[in-house]
Design a protein around this motif. Structure first.
Motif, PDB file in Angstrom:
ATOM      1  N   GLY A  49       0.778  -1.233   0.000  1.00 46.50           N
ATOM      2  CA  GLY A  49       0.000   0.000   0.000  1.00 46.50           C
ATOM      3  C   GLY A  49       0.813   1.289   0.000  1.00 46.50           C
ATOM      4  O   GLY A  49       0.251   2.368   0.150  1.00 46.50           O
ATOM      5  N   ARG A  50       2.132   1.196  -0.217  1.00 45.00           N
ATOM      6  CA  ARG A  50       2.969   2.398  -0.150  1.00 45.00           C
ATOM      7  C   ARG A  50       4.230   2.222  -0.988  1.00 45.00           C
ATOM      8  O   ARG A  50       4.869   1.176  -0.937  1.00 45.00           O
ATOM      9  CB  ARG A  50       3.364   2.660   1.298  1.00 45.00           C
ATOM     10  CG  ARG A  50       4.219   3.882   1.494  1.00 45.00           C
ATOM     11  CD  ARG A  50       4.560   4.070   2.993  1.00 45.00           C
ATOM     12  NE  ARG A  50       5.503   5.135   3.146  1.00 45.00           N
ATOM     13  CZ  ARG A  50       6.835   5.012   3.071  1.00 45.00           C
ATOM     14  NH1 ARG A  50       7.378   3.828   2.851  1.00 45.00           N
ATOM     15  NH2 ARG A  50       7.620   6.056   3.214  1.00 45.00           N
ATOM     16  N   VAL A  51       4.576   3.256  -1.741  1.00 45.24           N
ATOM     17  CA  VAL A  51       5.862   3.301  -2.432  1.00 45.24           C
ATOM     18  C   VAL A  51       6.433   4.707  -2.306  1.00 45.24           C
ATOM     19  O   VAL A  51       5.710   5.676  -2.070  1.00 45.24           O
ATOM     20  CB  VAL A  51       5.780   2.916  -3.932  1.00 45.24           C
ATOM     21  CG1 VAL A  51       5.230   1.524  -4.126  1.00 45.24           C
ATOM     22  CG2 VAL A  51       5.028   3.933  -4.734  1.00 45.24           C
ATOM     23  N   VAL A  52       7.745   4.791  -2.491  1.00 37.14           N
ATOM     24  CA  VAL A  52       8.429   6.083  -2.516  1.00 37.14           C
ATOM     25  C   VAL A  52       9.386   6.088  -3.698  1.00 37.14           C
ATOM     26  O   VAL A  52      10.114   5.110  -3.917  1.00 37.14           O
ATOM     27  CB  VAL A  52       9.213   6.346  -1.205  1.00 37.14           C
ATOM     28  CG1 VAL A  52       9.993   7.659  -1.289  1.00 37.14           C
ATOM     29  CG2 VAL A  52       8.279   6.355  -0.002  1.00 37.14           C
ATOM     30  N   PHE A  53       9.352   7.166  -4.431  1.00 41.03           N
ATOM     31  CA  PHE A  53      10.331   7.453  -5.471  1.00 41.03           C
ATOM     32  C   PHE A  53      11.148   8.650  -5.007  1.00 41.03           C
ATOM     33  O   PHE A  53      10.611   9.544  -4.337  1.00 41.03           O
ATOM     34  CB  PHE A  53       9.649   7.832  -6.794  1.00 41.03           C
ATOM     35  CG  PHE A  53       8.997   6.691  -7.509  1.00 41.03           C
ATOM     36  CD1 PHE A  53       9.709   5.941  -8.432  1.00 41.03           C
ATOM     37  CD2 PHE A  53       7.663   6.385  -7.295  1.00 41.03           C
ATOM     38  CE1 PHE A  53       9.105   4.895  -9.119  1.00 41.03           C
ATOM     39  CE2 PHE A  53       7.047   5.349  -7.968  1.00 41.03           C
ATOM     40  CZ  PHE A  53       7.776   4.598  -8.882  1.00 41.03           C
ATOM     41  N   THR A  54      12.430   8.690  -5.340  1.00 46.68           N
ATOM     42  CA  THR A  54      13.229   9.886  -5.106  1.00 46.68           C
ATOM     43  C   THR A  54      13.762  10.348  -6.448  1.00 46.68           C
ATOM     44  O   THR A  54      13.933   9.553  -7.378  1.00 46.68           O
ATOM     45  CB  THR A  54      14.393   9.646  -4.123  1.00 46.68           C
ATOM     46  OG1 THR A  54      15.217   8.603  -4.627  1.00 46.68           O
ATOM     47  CG2 THR A  54      13.882   9.286  -2.736  1.00 46.68           C
ATOM     48  N   GLY A  55      14.013  11.641  -6.537  1.00 46.73           N
ATOM     49  CA  GLY A  55      14.503  12.162  -7.794  1.00 46.73           C
ATOM     50  C   GLY A  55      14.890  13.614  -7.701  1.00 46.73           C
ATOM     51  O   GLY A  55      14.735  14.259  -6.657  1.00 46.73           O
ATOM     52  N   THR A  56      15.380  14.107  -8.818  1.00 49.66           N
ATOM     53  CA  THR A  56      15.825  15.492  -8.916  1.00 49.66           C
ATOM     54  C   THR A  56      15.481  16.012 -10.304  1.00 49.66           C
ATOM     55  O   THR A  56      16.022  15.509 -11.295  1.00 49.66           O
ATOM     56  CB  THR A  56      17.350  15.586  -8.702  1.00 49.66           C
ATOM     57  OG1 THR A  56      17.687  14.936  -7.474  1.00 49.66           O
ATOM     58  CG2 THR A  56      17.809  17.035  -8.655  1.00 49.66           C
ATOM     59  N   ALA A 115      11.297  13.536  -2.554  1.00 46.35           N
ATOM     60  CA  ALA A 115      10.702  12.215  -2.367  1.00 46.35           C
ATOM     61  C   ALA A 115       9.234  12.335  -2.756  1.00 46.35           C
ATOM     62  O   ALA A 115       8.558  13.285  -2.349  1.00 46.35           O
ATOM     63  CB  ALA A 115      10.831  11.754  -0.925  1.00 46.35           C
ATOM     64  N   ALA A 116       8.759  11.396  -3.548  1.00 48.60           N
ATOM     65  CA  ALA A 116       7.350  11.320  -3.922  1.00 48.60           C
ATOM     66  C   ALA A 116       6.796  10.038  -3.321  1.00 48.60           C
ATOM     67  O   ALA A 116       7.237   8.944  -3.664  1.00 48.60           O
ATOM     68  CB  ALA A 116       7.183  11.323  -5.433  1.00 48.60           C
ATOM     69  N   GLU A 117       5.860  10.188  -2.414  1.00 41.27           N
ATOM     70  CA  GLU A 117       5.268   9.044  -1.727  1.00 41.27           C
ATOM     71  C   GLU A 117       3.847   8.834  -2.218  1.00 41.27           C
ATOM     72  O   GLU A 117       3.080   9.790  -2.343  1.00 41.27           O
ATOM     73  CB  GLU A 117       5.248   9.294  -0.223  1.00 41.27           C
ATOM     74  CG  GLU A 117       4.616   8.170   0.568  1.00 41.27           C
ATOM     75  CD  GLU A 117       4.572   8.455   2.056  1.00 41.27           C
ATOM     76  OE1 GLU A 117       4.742   7.502   2.840  1.00 41.27           O
ATOM     77  OE2 GLU A 117       4.351   9.615   2.442  1.00 41.27           O
ATOM     78  N   GLY A 118       3.503   7.595  -2.508  1.00 38.83           N
ATOM     79  CA  GLY A 118       2.140   7.211  -2.840  1.00 38.83           C
ATOM     80  C   GLY A 118       1.622   6.257  -1.783  1.00 38.83           C
ATOM     81  O   GLY A 118       2.341   5.340  -1.374  1.00 38.83           O
ATOM     82  N   VAL A 119       0.374   6.483  -1.338  1.00 39.26           N
ATOM     83  CA  VAL A 119      -0.232   5.674  -0.277  1.00 39.26           C
ATOM     84  C   VAL A 119      -1.658   5.318  -0.686  1.00 39.26           C
ATOM     85  O   VAL A 119      -2.431   6.193  -1.098  1.00 39.26           O
ATOM     86  CB  VAL A 119      -0.255   6.432   1.067  1.00 39.26           C
ATOM     87  CG1 VAL A 119      -0.946   5.614   2.153  1.00 39.26           C
ATOM     88  CG2 VAL A 119       1.150   6.818   1.493  1.00 39.26           C
ATOM     89  N   VAL A 120      -1.998   4.042  -0.556  1.00 42.21           N
ATOM     90  CA  VAL A 120      -3.342   3.577  -0.892  1.00 42.21           C
ATOM     91  C   VAL A 120      -4.300   3.899   0.254  1.00 42.21           C
ATOM     92  O   VAL A 120      -4.026   3.595   1.420  1.00 42.21           O
ATOM     93  CB  VAL A 120      -3.340   2.058  -1.182  1.00 42.21           C
ATOM     94  CG1 VAL A 120      -4.761   1.527  -1.382  1.00 42.21           C
ATOM     95  CG2 VAL A 120      -2.483   1.764  -2.398  1.00 42.21           C
ATOM     96  N   ASP A 121      -5.417   4.511  -0.103  1.00 39.26           N
ATOM     97  CA  ASP A 121      -6.483   4.795   0.865  1.00 39.26           C
ATOM     98  C   ASP A 121      -7.543   3.695   0.852  1.00 39.26           C
ATOM     99  O   ASP A 121      -8.135   3.390   1.876  1.00 39.26           O
ATOM    100  CB  ASP A 121      -7.146   6.138   0.542  1.00 39.26           C
ATOM    101  CG  ASP A 121      -6.169   7.289   0.605  1.00 39.26           C
ATOM    102  OD1 ASP A 121      -5.440   7.399   1.605  1.00 39.26           O
ATOM    103  OD2 ASP A 121      -6.120   8.084  -0.356  1.00 39.26           O
ATOM    104  N   HIS A 122      -7.767   3.128  -0.317  1.00 42.73           N
ATOM    105  CA  HIS A 122      -8.748   2.050  -0.481  1.00 42.73           C
ATOM    106  C   HIS A 122      -8.276   1.154  -1.605  1.00 42.73           C
ATOM    107  O   HIS A 122      -8.043   1.629  -2.716  1.00 42.73           O
ATOM    108  CB  HIS A 122     -10.128   2.619  -0.817  1.00 42.73           C
ATOM    109  CG  HIS A 122     -11.088   1.585  -1.335  1.00 42.73           C
ATOM    110  ND1 HIS A 122     -11.700   0.669  -0.519  1.00 42.73           N
ATOM    111  CD2 HIS A 122     -11.511   1.309  -2.595  1.00 42.73           C
ATOM    112  CE1 HIS A 122     -12.470  -0.124  -1.258  1.00 42.73           C
ATOM    113  NE2 HIS A 122     -12.376   0.253  -2.516  1.00 42.73           N
ATOM    114  N   GLY A 123      -8.118  -0.113  -1.328  1.00 44.37           N
ATOM    115  CA  GLY A 123      -7.764  -1.081  -2.360  1.00 44.37           C
ATOM    116  C   GLY A 123      -8.855  -2.119  -2.430  1.00 44.37           C
ATOM    117  O   GLY A 123      -8.856  -3.050  -1.635  1.00 44.37           O
ATOM    118  N   GLY A 124      -9.786  -1.940  -3.330  1.00 44.72           N
ATOM    119  CA  GLY A 124     -10.923  -2.848  -3.437  1.00 44.72           C
ATOM    120  C   GLY A 124     -10.761  -3.870  -4.544  1.00 44.72           C
ATOM    121  O   GLY A 124      -9.721  -3.980  -5.177  1.00 44.72           O
TER     122      GLY A 124
END
Length: 155
Positions: A49-56, A115-124
């Motif tokens: 339910g979570r990933v992080v990318f880093t970049g410039t 850092a770009a973080e993505g987080v799932v709120d609902h995974g149906g």
């Protein structure tokens, strides 16, 4: 430049869970997509339910006024939020982005590590909803936020 991951058949892609797929990209067993190299970011964390990318962002990612182009923010957040959703997709299923929205909260100077973080709120079973943020690694400043809705597909 690494070769893109192109499964020989759709069955190859569906043979693992979305989490296992994302972990394989993180570990280097599967290559990162060419888009990540083009836009200067890489996957650095994967959890359910979570990933992080880093970049410039660099000057090549700027608009004619010299600011980081909105498409850079959008692509990075779409990647983070979508890949977070992918970590919740069961074996034999896939996902696609139905829609996403971003809000740029401040200008991101080229050369700023983020850092770009993505987080799932609902995974149906048929849809998933996630949110994301882009923050400066050195200062923690919020540069952009986003939300997405994804469709979960039967392979």
């Amino acid at each position: 430049m690494s070769e893109p991951f192109i499964p020989s058949t759709l069955d190859d892609l569906k043979a693992v869970t979305g989490l296992a797929f994302m972990q394989a990209v993180l570990s280097g067993k599967l290559p990162s997509p060419p888009m990540a190299e083009t836009l200067g970011y890489r996957l650095t964390e994967v959890a359910p339910g979570r990933v992080v990318f880093t970049g410039t962002p660099d000057p090549a990612h700027c608009n004619p006024m010299g600011g980081v182009h909105g498409g850079w923010y959008g692509t990075l957040l779409d990647s983070a939020m979508g890949c977070a959703v992918m970590t919740t997709v069961p074996k034999g299923r896939l996902y696609t982005t139905l829609e996403y929205k971003i809000n740029i909260t401040r200008a991101l100077p080229p050369g700023t590590r983020i850092a770009a973080e993505g987080v799932v709120d609902h995974g149906g079973r048929t849809t998933a909803v996630a949110h994301g943020e882009i923050r400066g690694l050195a200062d923690g400043k919020l540069y952009a936020t986003g939300t997405t809705t994804c469709l979960i597909l039967n392979g």
